[in-house]
Design a protein around this motif. Structure first.
Motif: not given
Length: 314
Positions: A38, A143-144, A146-150, A268
């Protein structure tokens, strides 16, 4: 379900403490991956690096302390549980009719009790050291990720589930071969103990060649059964590794697509490579140790055949 029968004899306080510190430790480990990915996003500023440094120091301290406390209670809990279970079955044997005990070789009874306790210990280790961290990891990952790439999150979860199901199915089919291996090992151990306990009789009667030949036959049979079981284990691991390693290739392919759209891909790749490695390791450990459940069932079935005899009358 496996512990239900033993709940009266295990230390429940230590079990709760082990579970608690395991959760804290694993959450801190996954949080480290999230912080790194992050904060290392372009542009990387001095302020971000300071925040990352402080965050990592705090998380490392939490993981260090919780891991120490986990191991402090874990070792004592699992080993004391194993010996308590052995005593538990000893008391069960005392309730049997003496005539029925003679139906089984004492070495066979001893080995079956020891293996039942040992394989139950393996099941406990699987849950505490593999399954629980995996469960925490998957929830944290969802949780983490999905914030990067669902899309990548869904693909990886699909492959995780597929790899686990495939390996579990293969292990379930291997149970009969594992059972045959244990049976052949029990036959060898019983014969070996018989000959050792009567070694002077063997020498006096000059039947050393006969006994050696019999032992070799039993040993050869055990080695043959073990090789079949080991080959099937190797097949399971190969297919599991093939499926899970596909994720790294998919991450790189998706990163190439993102870069072509002008998106930042370093954080990423760092995120997915770091956290995927941890989860795959726990998934492999859990799927591998699922075998301990089958082994426990095999040994539990054998001990139940012994203690299932009618109890002596008052």
């Amino acid at each position: 379900l496996f512990m239900k029968e033993y709940l009266k004899i295990i230390d429940k306080k230590k079990m709760i403490l082990v579970l608690f510190f395991s959760i804290i430790y694993n959450l801190s480990i996954y949080a480290i991956s999230f912080c790194v990915s992050s904060l290392l996003v372009s542009p990387v500023t001095s302020n971000k690096l300071y925040i990352l440094l402080i965050s990592l120091i705090m998380l490392y301290m939490i993981s260090l302390i919780s891991n120490w406390l986990y191991n402090h209670y874990y070792e004592n809990f699992v080993w004391s549980t194993q010996y308590k279970i052995r005593n538990y079955y000893y008391l069960k044997l005392l309730q049997l009719d003496p005539k029925n005990i003679t139906d089984y070789h004492t070495a066979y009874i001893q080995r079956t009790i020891s293996m039942t306790a040992a394989t139950l210990l393996s099941v406990l280790e699987m849950f505490l050291a593999s399954f629980l961290p995996l469960l925490i990891g998957v929830i944290s990952y969802l949780v983490m990720a999905f914030s990067k790439s669902p899309i990548m999150a869904l693909i990886s979860i699909f492959i995780f589930v597929l790899a686990f199901i495939v390996r579990y199915t293969m292990q379930k089919k291997r149970v009969k071969y594992t059972e045959e291996m244990y049976m052949s090992a029990g036959e060898y151990d019983s014969m070996y103990d018989d000959f050792i306990q009567n070694i002077f009789t063997v020498i006096r009667l000059r039947v050393d060649k006969f006994t050696s030949k019999k032992l070799e036959e039993k040993l050869d049979n055990f080695i043959r059964k073990m090789q079949i079981d080991d080959d099937k284990k190797a097949n399971e691991k190969t297919i599991f590794t093939l499926l899970t390693n596909l994720l790294y290739i998919i991450v790189i392919i998706s990163a190439i697509g993102m870069q072509s759209e002008g998106k930042e891909v370093i954080s990423y790749i760092v995120f997915f490579f770091t956290i995927l490695g941890t989860i795959i390791s726990k998934l492999e450990s859990t799927s591998l140790n699922i075998n301990s459940i089958f082994e426990y069932k095999i040994n539990k079935k054998k001990i139940e055949e012994i203690i299932g005899k009618k109890e002596k009358k008052e």
